[in-house]
Design an enzyme around this catalytic site. Structure first.
Site, PDB file in Angstrom:
ATOM      1  N   ASP A 129      86.277  49.992  -8.935  1.00 11.95           N
ATOM      2  CA  ASP A 129      84.814  49.858  -9.061  1.00 11.95           C
ATOM      3  C   ASP A 129      84.402  50.222 -10.492  1.00 11.95           C
ATOM      4  OD1 ASP A 129      85.392  52.645  -8.591  1.00 11.95           O
ATOM      5  OD2 ASP A 129      83.284  52.989  -8.115  1.00 11.95           O
ATOM      6  N   GLU A 194      84.863  55.505  -6.874  1.00 13.35           N
ATOM      7  CA  GLU A 194      84.981  56.631  -7.808  1.00 13.35           C
ATOM      8  C   GLU A 194      83.687  56.830  -8.564  1.00 13.35           C
ATOM      9  OE1 GLU A 194      85.811  59.155 -11.195  1.00 13.35           O
ATOM     10  OE2 GLU A 194      85.017  57.127 -11.264  1.00 13.35           O
TER      11      GLU A 194
HETATM   12  N1  BES Z   1      87.059  57.887 -15.817  1.00 13.84           N
HETATM   13  C1  BES Z   1      85.893  58.658 -15.624  1.00 13.84           C
HETATM   14  C2  BES Z   1      86.132  60.140 -15.791  1.00 13.84           C
HETATM   15  C3  BES Z   1      86.449  60.596 -17.182  1.00 13.84           C
HETATM   16  C4  BES Z   1      85.824  60.027 -18.257  1.00 13.84           C
HETATM   17  C5  BES Z   1      87.333  61.601 -17.367  1.00 13.84           C
HETATM   18  C6  BES Z   1      86.125  60.450 -19.534  1.00 13.84           C
HETATM   19  C7  BES Z   1      87.631  62.043 -18.631  1.00 13.84           C
HETATM   20  C8  BES Z   1      87.033  61.452 -19.720  1.00 13.84           C
HETATM   21  C9  BES Z   1      85.350  58.397 -14.250  1.00 13.84           C
HETATM   22  O1  BES Z   1      85.351  57.045 -13.897  1.00 13.84           O
HETATM   23  C10 BES Z   1      83.912  58.819 -14.220  1.00 13.84           C
HETATM   24  O2  BES Z   1      83.135  58.243 -14.921  1.00 13.84           O
HETATM   25  N2  BES Z   1      83.572  59.774 -13.379  1.00 13.84           N
HETATM   26  C11 BES Z   1      82.225  60.127 -13.157  1.00 13.84           C
HETATM   27  C12 BES Z   1      82.188  60.860 -11.855  1.00 13.84           C
HETATM   28  C13 BES Z   1      80.844  60.906 -11.214  1.00 13.84           C
HETATM   29  C14 BES Z   1      80.289  59.541 -10.962  1.00 13.84           C
HETATM   30  C15 BES Z   1      80.938  61.666  -9.922  1.00 13.84           C
HETATM   31  C16 BES Z   1      81.702  60.988 -14.287  1.00 13.84           C
HETATM   32  O3  BES Z   1      82.456  61.766 -14.891  1.00 13.84           O
HETATM   33  O4  BES Z   1      80.526  60.867 -14.590  1.00 13.84           O
HETATM   34 MN    MN Z   2      87.124  56.145 -14.298  1.00 14.77          MN
HETATM   35 MN    MN Z   3      83.590  56.109 -14.965  1.00 16.75          MN
END
Ligand code: BES
Ligand code: MN
Ligand code: MN
Length: 500
Positions: A129, A194
């Protein structure tokens, strides 16, 4: 939080950091070494298959990127499903018995290679997604029409996470094509929620604990430290996300007739949000910092030793300064300290010209990034109490909770981590540095707690990939390096005795 994750063992970290300092050259690597620099070669046929199928792999990535699988927007639920179906068919196309599992939300895709007795079991986790692509007019080319410019593929999800996730799918494909089997069992778990907090994955994990049993979890959904400086991420921040609604008078009012006497919900929202932080971003909710795991002196030194250039950082963002807690560096603020951000705020008139309205309603989306050992549930209780005490007369408040995930720090003493560092050297021609990052992957703490597995965060992205932002991109060179590192990883993990 289990002691397993809050106690950091530093010996490997020190060794790696020393090795990094010895080998790091600031010149950016723009090409792959023709011969892997490691002593454990990838089975030859696999490397050849990777070399011969570069274009095909890029075409496959393009196809997946064309599907607008925006999990947050219910209008795109059909497209999210189409991406899940694409994943299933793609995995089946090279011989895996892939399954689509329904959940209360978007489907989970699962596939596994054959068991290898005596060898570790690896669970690869990723997500198909993507975040919404808006604002659309800021994209140089449309978000779901993948375009290659300067060696980068531009599209929503290119880096986060379709491109990164696909590296493991492609390495499995290459191993099967060249060798009919893998040296370890690989289980692939690719979800579609996610970006909306992985709410339904928890129950999927609970219902499938045996099926998902593994010795380590591999996730490529983070970043390298910089071009030419690959990284293994040993810590992520958590998150607690809210939406606040303030209801004032039962209808919009003329601000000349009512202003100054009737509470304006937009004014109230402004004041209430402001009360949450001070000028340097320190969160004002009582008790908020009580459980924050402090940075160790050792860790601060390791962060400071990384080749981070503050001026370059500012220039890239075109900002003339940065802010944050006094006595903490930018990397410390981004990776290991909590933060507060408003993500959207609305109410009143936003059209052309002026309108002297006292709006009846105002709202905002905001979140705290959390660090170990803060408890998102406790934070929510404390936040509600804090805001309830600040609701002015004439306003009704509603707080909706959404994403909740704790911050994590993983121990660095793991044979799997060593295997990953070696595999990265094979794929990228450089040993990785060990870093923390500020983003959140909600399910990782559950993996560590429920599956009892070591979690390897092997990011192939770059900090300027623009995830969640217009013009998201992923370096095709990093795509292929990531595939090669993944192909090497299975070989290296195979030398580890499970539970040793
Ligand atoms: N891939 C990211 C997480 C991430 C980004 C980890 C940059 C380390 C560095 C993931 O897809 C993401 O965006 N997670 C969201 C989680 C939220 C929607 C609960 C986030 O971190 O905002
Ligand atoms: Mn991600
Ligand atoms: Mn993300």
């Amino acid at each position: 939080m289990s002691p397993r994750r809050s106690v950091r063992k530093t010996s490997l970290f020190e060794a790696e950091a020393a090795c990094y300092r010895a080998t790091f050259r600031p010149s950016v690597i723009t090409f792959l070494p023709t011969v892997p620099s490691s002593t454990v070669p990838i089975v030859n046929g696999v490397l050849e298959y990777l070399d011969q199928n570069r274009q095909q792999f890029e075409a496959d990535l393009s196809e997946l990127l064309r599907i607008p699988s925006i999990s947050a927007d219910s209008q795109f639920a059909g497209e999210v499903r189409r991406a899940a179906d694409w994943m299933v068919e793609h995995l089946q196309s090279f011989g895996l018995a892939a399954e689509l599992h329904e959940t209360a939300g978007h489907p989970v895709v699962y596939a596994e290679t054959n068991p290898v007795p005596g060898a570790p079991v690896v669970l690869v986790y990723g997500h198909y997604d993507v975040q919404p692509p808006d604002p659309l007019d800021l994209w140089a080319t449309p978000p779901f029409e993948p375009t290659v410019r300067d060696g980068n593929i531009y599209a929503r999800g290119a880096s986060d996470d379709k491109g990164q996730m696909l590296t493991h799918v492609k390495s499995v494909q290459a191993w099967l094509a060249a060798n009919q089997k893998l040296p370890v069992q690989v289980k692939l778990l690719i979800e579609g929620e996610e970006e909306v907090g992985s709410e339904n994955l928890e129950s999927f994990l609970a219902a499938n604990t045996d099926k998902l049993a593994c010795d380590c979890v591999v996730i490529s959904d983070t970043s390298q430290f910089a071009p030419g400086v690959p990284a293994i991420t040993y810590g992520l921040r958590g998150i607690a996300y809210y939406e606040i609604h303030l209801q004032g008078p039962n209808r919009d009012l003329h601000s000349g007739v009512f202003g100054g006497a009737v509470t304006n919900p937009a004014n109230a929202l402004n004041q209430m949000l402001s009360s949450l932080v001070d000028g340097e971003g320190r969160i004002q909710v009582p008790g908020f910092y009580d459980d924050v795991a402090p940075l160790t002196e050792q860790e601060r030194q390791e962060f400071a030793a990384l080749p981070f250039d503050e001026t370059e950082f500012r220039n890239q963002l075109d900002v003339d300064g940065t802010t944050g807690e006094a006595d903490f560096t930018t990397l410390e603020r981004r990776w290991a300290r909590p933060s507060f951000d408003v993500h959207g705020i609305w109410g009143g008139y936003q059209g052309e010209g002026e309108k002297t309205v006292l709006p009846s309603h105002a709202a905002a989306k905001f979140s705290f990034r959390l660090v170990p050992n803060q408890d998102p549930e406790q934070i929510t209780v404390d936040l509600r109490k804090f805001l309830e005490q600040r609701v002015p007369p004439g306003i009704k408040m509603e707080i909706r909770e959404s994403h909740r995930a704790p911050g994590v720090v993983f121990p660095l003493e793991s044979p799997y981590l060593q295997a990953a560092a070696d595999a990265i050297e094979t794929g990228f021609g450089q040993r990785p540095v060990f870093i923390r990052e500020g983003g959140s992957i909600p399910i990782v703490s559950t993996f560590a707690d429920r599956l009892g597995a070591d979690v390897l965060l092997l990011g192939w992205g770059q900090n300027d990939d623009n995830p969640h932002s217009p013009n998201e991109k992923f370096s095709l060179a990093d795509f292929h390096r990531g595939i090669r590192a993944s192909a090497s990883l299975w070989d290296r993990i195979a030398t580890i005795h499970p539970n040793s």
